[in-house]
Design a protein around this motif. Structure first.
Motif, PDB file in Angstrom:
ATOM      1  N   GLN A 211      27.021  -6.852 -73.384  1.00 42.77           N
ATOM      2  CA  GLN A 211      27.226  -7.255 -74.990  1.00 42.77           C
ATOM      3  C   GLN A 211      28.040  -8.197 -75.172  1.00 42.77           C
ATOM      4  OE1 GLN A 211      30.087  -6.554 -76.793  1.00 42.77           O
ATOM      5  NE2 GLN A 211      31.318  -6.003 -75.044  1.00 42.77           N
ATOM      6  N   TYR A 212      27.857  -8.916 -76.404  1.00 47.00           N
ATOM      7  CA  TYR A 212      28.828  -9.816 -76.835  1.00 47.00           C
ATOM      8  C   TYR A 212      29.500  -9.798 -78.054  1.00 47.00           C
ATOM      9  CZ  TYR A 212      30.609 -14.468 -78.528  1.00 47.00           C
ATOM     10  OH  TYR A 212      31.466 -15.437 -78.725  1.00 47.00           O
ATOM     11  N   LYS A 213      30.579  -9.224 -78.000  1.00 41.77           N
ATOM     12  CA  LYS A 213      31.384  -8.816 -79.178  1.00 41.77           C
ATOM     13  C   LYS A 213      30.733  -7.736 -80.258  1.00 41.77           C
ATOM     14  CE  LYS A 213      33.834 -12.977 -79.773  1.00 41.77           C
ATOM     15  NZ  LYS A 213      35.403 -12.647 -79.231  1.00 41.77           N
ATOM     16  N   GLY A 214      29.931  -6.893 -79.547  1.00 42.54           N
ATOM     17  CA  GLY A 214      29.314  -5.795 -79.918  1.00 42.54           C
ATOM     18  C   GLY A 214      27.585  -5.994 -80.129  1.00 42.54           C
ATOM     19  N   MET A 217      23.388  -7.676 -74.994  1.00 38.13           N
ATOM     20  CA  MET A 217      23.010  -8.907 -74.364  1.00 38.13           C
ATOM     21  C   MET A 217      22.575  -8.568 -73.063  1.00 38.13           C
ATOM     22  SD  MET A 217      25.317 -12.119 -73.527  1.00 38.13           S
ATOM     23  CE  MET A 217      26.554 -11.207 -72.546  1.00 38.13           C
ATOM     24  N   MET A 218      21.330  -8.868 -72.670  1.00 41.52           N
ATOM     25  CA  MET A 218      20.918  -8.806 -71.294  1.00 41.52           C
ATOM     26  C   MET A 218      21.220 -10.094 -70.527  1.00 41.52           C
ATOM     27  SD  MET A 218      19.585  -5.610 -71.539  1.00 41.52           S
ATOM     28  CE  MET A 218      19.552  -5.061 -73.027  1.00 41.52           C
ATOM     29  N   GLN A 219      21.828 -10.035 -69.195  1.00 37.86           N
ATOM     30  CA  GLN A 219      21.998 -11.318 -68.574  1.00 37.86           C
ATOM     31  C   GLN A 219      22.089 -10.943 -67.026  1.00 37.86           C
ATOM     32  OE1 GLN A 219      25.050 -11.458 -66.660  1.00 37.86           O
ATOM     33  NE2 GLN A 219      26.137  -9.742 -67.328  1.00 37.86           N
ATOM     34  N   HIS A 220      21.850 -11.877 -66.029  1.00 36.77           N
ATOM     35  CA  HIS A 220      21.942 -11.791 -64.840  1.00 36.77           C
ATOM     36  C   HIS A 220      22.312 -13.101 -64.163  1.00 36.77           C
ATOM     37  CE1 HIS A 220      21.386 -10.079 -61.056  1.00 36.77           C
ATOM     38  NE2 HIS A 220      20.764  -9.072 -61.474  1.00 36.77           N
ATOM     39  N   GLY A 221      23.184 -13.186 -63.224  1.00 34.73           N
ATOM     40  CA  GLY A 221      23.265 -14.482 -62.587  1.00 34.73           C
ATOM     41  C   GLY A 221      22.658 -14.369 -61.139  1.00 34.73           C
ATOM     42  N   GLY A 222      22.812 -15.453 -60.288  1.00 33.05           N
ATOM     43  CA  GLY A 222      22.448 -15.583 -58.886  1.00 33.05           C
ATOM     44  C   GLY A 222      22.985 -16.608 -58.168  1.00 33.05           C
ATOM     45  N   ASN A 223      23.074 -16.502 -56.858  1.00 36.16           N
ATOM     46  CA  ASN A 223      23.702 -17.447 -55.872  1.00 36.16           C
ATOM     47  C   ASN A 223      22.984 -17.392 -54.637  1.00 36.16           C
ATOM     48  OD1 ASN A 223      26.319 -15.711 -57.340  1.00 36.16           O
ATOM     49  ND2 ASN A 223      26.281 -18.075 -57.529  1.00 36.16           N
ATOM     50  N   THR A 224      22.818 -18.833 -54.374  1.00 32.15           N
ATOM     51  CA  THR A 224      22.297 -19.007 -53.091  1.00 32.15           C
ATOM     52  C   THR A 224      23.357 -19.579 -52.230  1.00 32.15           C
ATOM     53  OG1 THR A 224      21.238 -21.201 -53.546  1.00 32.15           O
ATOM     54  CG2 THR A 224      19.849 -19.055 -53.632  1.00 32.15           C
ATOM     55  N   LEU A 225      23.090 -20.198 -51.041  1.00 34.64           N
ATOM     56  CA  LEU A 225      24.217 -20.961 -50.450  1.00 34.64           C
ATOM     57  C   LEU A 225      24.619 -22.261 -51.278  1.00 34.64           C
ATOM     58  CD1 LEU A 225      23.156 -20.778 -46.707  1.00 34.64           C
ATOM     59  CD2 LEU A 225      24.834 -19.398 -47.980  1.00 34.64           C
ATOM     60  N   ASP A 230      22.325 -18.702 -64.257  1.00 34.40           N
ATOM     61  CA  ASP A 230      23.007 -17.594 -65.152  1.00 34.40           C
ATOM     62  C   ASP A 230      21.670 -17.571 -66.174  1.00 34.40           C
ATOM     63  OD1 ASP A 230      25.279 -16.232 -66.454  1.00 34.40           O
ATOM     64  OD2 ASP A 230      24.601 -17.275 -67.719  1.00 34.40           O
ATOM     65  N   LEU A 231      21.390 -16.598 -66.511  1.00 35.60           N
ATOM     66  CA  LEU A 231      20.320 -16.303 -67.521  1.00 35.60           C
ATOM     67  C   LEU A 231      20.720 -15.088 -68.598  1.00 35.60           C
ATOM     68  CD1 LEU A 231      17.327 -17.317 -68.063  1.00 35.60           C
ATOM     69  CD2 LEU A 231      16.495 -15.270 -67.021  1.00 35.60           C
ATOM     70  N   ALA A 232      20.654 -15.476 -69.896  1.00 33.40           N
ATOM     71  CA  ALA A 232      21.072 -14.573 -70.740  1.00 33.40           C
ATOM     72  C   ALA A 232      20.299 -14.479 -72.002  1.00 33.40           C
ATOM     73  CB  ALA A 232      22.844 -14.533 -71.022  1.00 33.40           C
ATOM     74  N   PHE A 233      20.129 -13.330 -72.625  1.00 35.17           N
ATOM     75  CA  PHE A 233      19.692 -13.507 -74.048  1.00 35.17           C
ATOM     76  C   PHE A 233      20.206 -12.226 -74.789  1.00 35.17           C
ATOM     77  CE2 PHE A 233      16.663 -11.014 -71.412  1.00 35.17           C
ATOM     78  CZ  PHE A 233      16.127  -9.875 -72.009  1.00 35.17           C
ATOM     79  N   LEU A 234      20.041 -12.498 -76.132  1.00 38.56           N
ATOM     80  CA  LEU A 234      20.272 -11.158 -77.024  1.00 38.56           C
ATOM     81  C   LEU A 234      19.080 -10.932 -77.851  1.00 38.56           C
ATOM     82  CD1 LEU A 234      22.873 -13.092 -76.527  1.00 38.56           C
ATOM     83  CD2 LEU A 234      23.984 -12.465 -78.779  1.00 38.56           C
ATOM     84  N   PRO A 235      18.586  -9.855 -77.409  1.00 35.52           N
ATOM     85  CA  PRO A 235      17.293  -9.591 -77.879  1.00 35.52           C
ATOM     86  C   PRO A 235      17.256  -9.417 -79.533  1.00 35.52           C
ATOM     87  CG  PRO A 235      18.098  -7.699 -76.918  1.00 35.52           C
ATOM     88  CD  PRO A 235      19.017  -8.775 -76.384  1.00 35.52           C
ATOM     89  N   GLU A 236      18.197  -8.814 -80.072  1.00 43.78           N
ATOM     90  CA  GLU A 236      18.251  -8.365 -81.587  1.00 43.78           C
ATOM     91  C   GLU A 236      18.633  -9.788 -82.302  1.00 43.78           C
ATOM     92  OE1 GLU A 236      21.215  -5.448 -82.542  1.00 43.78           O
ATOM     93  OE2 GLU A 236      20.162  -3.858 -81.412  1.00 43.78           O
ATOM     94  N   VAL A 237      18.918 -10.760 -81.717  1.00 40.33           N
ATOM     95  CA  VAL A 237      19.243 -12.046 -82.806  1.00 40.33           C
ATOM     96  C   VAL A 237      18.090 -13.053 -82.158  1.00 40.33           C
ATOM     97  CG1 VAL A 237      20.867 -13.890 -82.890  1.00 40.33           C
ATOM     98  CG2 VAL A 237      21.510 -11.568 -82.240  1.00 40.33           C
ATOM     99  N   GLY A 238      17.503 -12.939 -80.900  1.00 44.14           N
ATOM    100  CA  GLY A 238      16.126 -13.878 -80.491  1.00 44.14           C
ATOM    101  C   GLY A 238      16.908 -15.270 -80.022  1.00 44.14           C
ATOM    102  N   VAL A 239      18.193 -14.984 -79.308  1.00 38.74           N
ATOM    103  CA  VAL A 239      18.556 -16.209 -78.696  1.00 38.74           C
ATOM    104  C   VAL A 239      18.814 -16.022 -77.141  1.00 38.74           C
ATOM    105  CG1 VAL A 239      20.881 -17.483 -78.408  1.00 38.74           C
ATOM    106  CG2 VAL A 239      19.760 -17.032 -80.695  1.00 38.74           C
ATOM    107  N   GLY A 240      18.550 -17.107 -76.502  1.00 41.15           N
ATOM    108  CA  GLY A 240      18.631 -17.021 -74.992  1.00 41.15           C
ATOM    109  C   GLY A 240      18.904 -18.287 -74.380  1.00 41.15           C
ATOM    110  N   ILE A 241      19.763 -18.222 -73.053  1.00 41.72           N
ATOM    111  CA  ILE A 241      19.928 -19.477 -72.597  1.00 41.72           C
ATOM    112  C   ILE A 241      19.940 -19.307 -70.975  1.00 41.72           C
ATOM    113  CG2 ILE A 241      22.623 -18.572 -72.419  1.00 41.72           C
ATOM    114  CD1 ILE A 241      23.307 -21.591 -72.642  1.00 41.72           C
ATOM    115  N   SER A 242      19.424 -20.543 -70.479  1.00 44.15           N
ATOM    116  CA  SER A 242      19.443 -20.522 -68.960  1.00 44.15           C
ATOM    117  C   SER A 242      20.234 -21.816 -68.355  1.00 44.15           C
ATOM    118  CB  SER A 242      17.914 -20.821 -68.387  1.00 44.15           C
ATOM    119  OG  SER A 242      18.059 -21.051 -67.041  1.00 44.15           O
TER     120      SER A 242
END
Length: 399
Positions: A211-214, A217-225, A230-242
């Protein structure tokens, strides 16, 4: 659909489900070294078979523990359910991914094919954390180590393609072009918490349910060598970012970009930058602190330990002296080893590293700071102890 699947517990092998493979809630700790040190010899089928030695240390739902091998097996099990034959799991998974996800969403620059990426000539170069420089370019070929666990994160992509993926998530399974690729009901199931991660965050099915301030928010990061995402989105607001970077463990930076967007979007004060700086520096110190205070290796001291060693989980390790330096060669990686400097006050190696006598440390990326101890068993046989804690592996001399 995958009769070759098994874990250490025979009874559990008959009851574990697809959900259990991707919920990070089964009590299996990470075993990334088994992957990284053997990647050149591993196939998709090898990853599935490696689970036969996996033990589950907690009951399901008690503890958050992420496993690349479990997630990858989930993907390969899906390929098997679609008709893939044993021996062709990787190619079948890639084909199903292309047909069911990438093509319908319009992700034309996303692929599991390393060769396709190189042939395109349009790719970033990975960077790993070094000791003498903040970041150093690493060979692109070293990124192939993620291929055996392809469903867990070997996808090459860009932010434009990931933007279309985010729109599909926000549209609850409908692509930007109006094609439904998954039902609303099944997609929503992946957002349901399966195990607590912190007081405010849980893990669902392949997502951190956060969550972001209540605001959910769905999010997940990932790392290789050498890459981070980083991928995240707020389903109730309709905003996402990669956010994708060509550097190892740049999570704090990637998240800072994400949170700055949210601060601007919701007219919030700038709060995350200072926290990101602190997190980044803490991570860097954790990775390279053990390698910064080092001394040249005494050839006489290490001479009795030179040779080929073996570990049942990680395979062979060659300890050799060349051009006045000590090297550890594990096949996929050849890394310089240096002696751990003693603290002037305590006389112990590595003031904050809790390392003792005969302690050495990997100096080169991508494993800078990894402790290595040369010791003798009770029968005076030479052995090498690599890592520490849950990631400690004992190698015995074989020749």
């Amino acid at each position: 659909v995958l009769p070759q699947f098994a874990v250490a517990d025979a009874e559990l092998s008959q009851t574990i489900t697809m959900r259990n493979l991707v919920c990070a809630c089964t009590g299996v700790p990470r075993r990334d070294f088994q992957l990284l040190f053997n990647a050149n010899e591993l196939s998709a089928e090898d990853i599935v078979e490696s689970l036969q030695e996996f033990e589950f240390f907690t009951a399901f739902g008690e503890a958050f523990q992420y496993s690349n091998q479990l997630v990858a097996t989930g993907g390969y099990a899906a390929a098997a359910a679609a008709g893939a034959e044993w021996g062709d799991l990787f190619n079948a998974y890639a084909a199903e991914l292309q047909e069911r996800v990438l093509d319908p969403i319009g992700m034309g620059n996303t692929t599991l094919s390393f060769d396709e990426v190189i042939d395109s000539g349009n790719y970033a170069m990975p960077h790993s954390i070094g000791v003498e420089t903040p970041y150093e370019v690493m060979p692109l070929e070293e990124e192939r180590v993620v291929l055996p666990v392809a469903p867990a994160g070997a996808h090459w992509s860009n932010v434009l393609d990931m933007g279309r993926y985010l729109i599909t998530e926000l549209n609850r399974g409908v692509t930007p072009d109006g094609t439904r690729v998954v039902s609303d009901e099944n997609l929503a199931e992946t957002w349901v918490p399966q195990v607590p991660v912190s007081a405010e965050s849980s893990y669902g099915l392949g997502w951190f349910v956060d969550q972001y301030k209540g605001q959910p928010m769905m999010q997940h990061g990932g790392n290789t060598l050498g890459f981070s995402s980083d991928l995240a989105f707020l389903p109730e607001v309709g905003v996402g970012i990669s956010v994708i970077s060509n550097g190892r463990v740049t999570d704090a930076f990637n998240e800072a970009v994400r949170f700055r967007l949210l601060e601007l979007l919701f007219a919030q004060p700038m709060e995350f930058d200072a926290q990101a700086d602190f997190i980044h520096e803490s991570i860097r110190e954790l990775i390279v602190a053990g390698a910064e205070d080092t001394l040249p290796v005494d050839e006489t001291a290490v001479a009795p330990f030179l040779g080929v060693y073996s570990n049942p989980e990680l395979g062979e390790l060659l300890l050799e002296w060349e051009d006045g330096a000590l090297y550890a060669d594990v096949g996929e990686f050849r890394m310089e080893v240096r002696a751990q400097a003693a603290d002037e006050e305590t006389g112990e190696a590595g003031a904050d590293s809790q390392l003792g006598d005969n302690e050495y440390v990997i100096f080169d990326a991508p494993f800078a700071g990894l402790p290595l101890q040369l010791e003798q068993a009770e029968d005076e046989q030479a052995q090498v102890r690599l890592g520490q804690g849950v990631d400690e592996y004992l190698f015995t001399l074989v020749e």
